[in-house]
Design an enzyme around this catalytic site. Sequence first.
Site, PDB file in Angstrom:
ATOM      1  CE  LYS A 118      -3.811  -2.154   2.337  1.00  0.00           C
ATOM      2  NZ  LYS A 118      -4.062  -2.762   3.601  1.00  0.00           N
TER       3      LYS A 118
ATOM      4  NE  ARG B 292       3.205  -1.093  10.051  1.00  0.00           N
ATOM      5  CZ  ARG B 292       2.379  -2.104  10.139  1.00  0.00           C
ATOM      6  NH1 ARG B 292       1.716  -2.518   9.081  1.00  0.00           N
ATOM      7  NH2 ARG B 292       2.194  -2.705  11.289  1.00  0.00           N
TER       8      ARG B 292
ATOM      9  N   GLY C 179      -7.736  -4.017  15.749  1.00  0.00           N
ATOM     10  CA  GLY C 179      -7.936  -4.316  14.334  1.00  0.00           C
ATOM     11  C   GLY C 179      -7.839  -5.814  14.155  1.00  0.00           C
TER      12      GLY C 179
ATOM     13  CD  GLU D  12     -10.829   3.603  13.332  1.00  0.00           C
ATOM     14  OE1 GLU D  12     -11.416   3.700  12.233  1.00  0.00           O
ATOM     15  OE2 GLU D  12      -9.589   3.576  13.441  1.00  0.00           O
ATOM     16  CG  ASN D  13     -15.812   0.742  12.035  1.00  0.00           C
ATOM     17  OD1 ASN D  13     -16.235   1.853  11.756  1.00  0.00           O
ATOM     18  ND2 ASN D  13     -14.692   0.253  11.528  1.00  0.00           N
TER      19      ASN D  13
ATOM     20  CD  GLU E  52      -1.664   1.792  12.054  1.00  0.00           C
ATOM     21  OE1 GLU E  52      -2.700   1.372  11.494  1.00  0.00           O
ATOM     22  OE2 GLU E  52      -0.821   1.052  12.573  1.00  0.00           O
TER      23      GLU E  52
HETATM   24  P1  ADP Z   1      -5.911  -4.223  10.290  1.00  0.00           P
HETATM   25  O1  ADP Z   1      -5.414  -4.550  11.656  1.00  0.00           O
HETATM   26  O2  ADP Z   1      -5.646  -5.280   9.292  1.00  0.00           O
HETATM   27  O3  ADP Z   1      -5.606  -2.824   9.839  1.00  0.00           O
HETATM   28  P2  ADP Z   1      -8.603  -3.201  10.691  1.00  0.00           P
HETATM   29  O4  ADP Z   1      -8.143  -2.120  11.610  1.00  0.00           O
HETATM   30  O5  ADP Z   1      -9.195  -2.818   9.391  1.00  0.00           O
HETATM   31  O6  ADP Z   1      -7.500  -4.301  10.439  1.00  0.00           O
HETATM   32  O7  ADP Z   1      -9.681  -4.060  11.504  1.00  0.00           O
HETATM   33  C1  ADP Z   1     -10.250  -5.222  10.984  1.00  0.00           C
HETATM   34  C2  ADP Z   1     -11.251  -5.747  11.987  1.00  0.00           C
HETATM   35  O8  ADP Z   1     -12.242  -4.729  12.211  1.00  0.00           O
HETATM   36  C3  ADP Z   1     -11.965  -6.977  11.525  1.00  0.00           C
HETATM   37  O9  ADP Z   1     -12.090  -7.896  12.586  1.00  0.00           O
HETATM   38  C4  ADP Z   1     -13.347  -6.436  11.172  1.00  0.00           C
HETATM   39  O10 ADP Z   1     -14.327  -7.410  11.344  1.00  0.00           O
HETATM   40  C5  ADP Z   1     -13.502  -5.351  12.218  1.00  0.00           C
HETATM   41  N1  ADP Z   1     -14.581  -4.427  11.887  1.00  0.00           N
HETATM   42  C6  ADP Z   1     -14.707  -3.590  10.836  1.00  0.00           C
HETATM   43  N2  ADP Z   1     -15.906  -2.967  10.862  1.00  0.00           N
HETATM   44  C7  ADP Z   1     -16.574  -3.442  11.942  1.00  0.00           C
HETATM   45  C8  ADP Z   1     -17.856  -3.200  12.533  1.00  0.00           C
HETATM   46  N3  ADP Z   1     -18.715  -2.359  11.991  1.00  0.00           N
HETATM   47  N4  ADP Z   1     -18.188  -3.878  13.650  1.00  0.00           N
HETATM   48  C9  ADP Z   1     -17.341  -4.748  14.198  1.00  0.00           C
HETATM   49  N5  ADP Z   1     -16.118  -5.014  13.705  1.00  0.00           N
HETATM   50  C10 ADP Z   1     -15.734  -4.367  12.601  1.00  0.00           C
END
Ligand code: ADP
Length: 603
Positions: A14, A82, A201, A325-326, A380
């Site tokens: 990326k 990174r 994440g 976050e989500n 990041e």
């Molecule tokens: P990475 O560590 O690879 O950067 P991310 O920060 O994108 O990963 O996080 C991925 C995780 O976030 C996955 O487990 C995904 O299911 C979870 N995730 C993303 N959106 C949601 C949501 N709305 N509710 C719960 N979990 C979520």
Amino acid sequence: MNILVINCGSSSVKAEVINTLNKKRLLKMTAERVMDNASIRFSDEEYPLSCKENGHRAVLEQAFPLLVKKLNGTIIHGVGHRVVHGGDAFEQAVVINDDVEQIISSLNRLAPLHNPINLKGIRIARDFFKEIPHIAVFDTAFHNTLPKRAKTYALPDELCKKHKIRRYGFHGTSHDYVSQAAADHLQTDIRALRLITCHLGNGCSLAAVEYGRSIETSMGMTPLEGLVMGTRSGDIDAGILTYLAEQENMSADNIDHLLNKESGLKGISGTNDMRDIIAKASNENDDAARLALQVFTHRLRKYIGAYAAVMGGVDAIIFTGGIGENSPVVRHRTCQRLDFLGAIINEDKNSAITLSEDAPIQSFNMNHSRVQLLAIKTDEQYSIARQTADLVAEKNKVNTTPVIPIAVSARHMHITQETLEQLFGAGYQLTERNPLSQPNQFAANETVTIVGPKNKIERVRILGPVRPKNQIEISRTDEFYLGIDAPVRESGKTENSAGCKVIGPKGEINLKEGLICAWRHIHMTPQDAAIFGVADRDIVEVEVTEGSRSLTFGNVLIRVSPKYKLEMHIDTDEGNAAELGRSAQGVLLKTDGKASLTKKKLR
Ligand code: ADP
């Protein structure tokens, strides 16, 4: 500055060009399935371009010219890479040269899945962008401030030294970014905040960020320790490994695969995706999914409680990463019944959180909650770009490197008028014995005795004039002798420090706090700071040479005030370690034979 940030992984690369002044993304590029059936996608194009050849070099040699073409004459000032593991060689971001590449390569065995690929990306990019400075930004660097007690494993010392076994911590750019973003949001100096940052994440870790410094984090020597993650187990009883090796005849590789790829949420429930787990747990009444969610949030709560205990309290708890976050569900399960800590969740606000570029921070605590609960969109890539831009700016400066006189501070006490009178009698005034090098400061004739659980130290000199707060500065050796575990702090930061008894000729007092081990620092005027190219609260390295012996002091805090005189202060232990005489001097370290200090900001 326009910075190209490259995150080179095993199957995808990326890259992003970011303007660090306005945070604007100028261009994004993703190369996917790099080793097989590779494709390249740019943010301004709908369809990915299929690559003619596979492999990192072949793909990036196609991608970089396209990226330059799309930038249409926009200049790139630096490239930030990174790098996952900086080991104990890199405590902060660094300008890459051949030596640095060599050292990163020597760390491969600490992060075999990540560092060799990161290095591959560096080599290809350096070949292509020859004239531009390349900077390595390490996931481990933010945690270089972990105290020894937090980074030491209780294993035989010799073995740890031989194999560099200690806790390093990861996700540093994210913990750094969100802790600063929280401080900005709360409009409070980060130096006054105790934060717990939860990066959730695919990989998950949390950090205790005390007054701007990471002092605990859940990942260890590798990113396997700590929280439950998508496919990683996090903490388990190490005895399970030997048990499995025997019972299942598993090799080191098998165990590594099991713990990194088949465990965590996936191990418990069959899927590593938190969205699926939450859906199954509620809709399908799936016991395994429910258990995965419970184990995940239970472990997280446990760590939050532990980190609040480590810091003696907490001012804000921050959730970030895809899950943090989500997921209102995860935040709810983690934060409910944290009232005892002073953290009271507002369920309505929690459910309503939708983070975006325009609203990257939202709080979800009740108004009367003493602890702030925040969801923050991490960035990041921007954090890497910003650190890269800082180093590129340093590299372009001309450094005149004046030498810095060094003073060894013996143990001493700063005292309030009230305490002075308790110890020396009503109306007592300090009397000057001799002036100190910093203007208007003096060593007093008066001394006190400080008493710890194990021993006492007599004739600890008081420095004048009197101050608004009591503060006693001692060395590590003194701490051991007294039997007191005092934190390393900058002068003035005595909150939740150690206490002790102080005895004077007319009375004694039990100080609840005020005992610290002083953080080595350099006093300088704004004019000196301009010459060195540093600012107040930067953290630098200083090389001290005495005779044929030289020693590098890392983690030296810069303090700038028109009232100061240029001088570095270290304690007696540090002075002894460097065998310093009275006229010792140091220089701010250079890299590349040019201006760049190995410098980091304590924001
Ligand atoms: P990475 O560590 O690879 O950067 P991310 O920060 O994108 O990963 O996080 C991925 C995780 O976030 C996955 O487990 C995904 O299911 C979870 N995730 C993303 N959106 C949601 C949501 N709305 N509710 C719960 N979990 C979520």
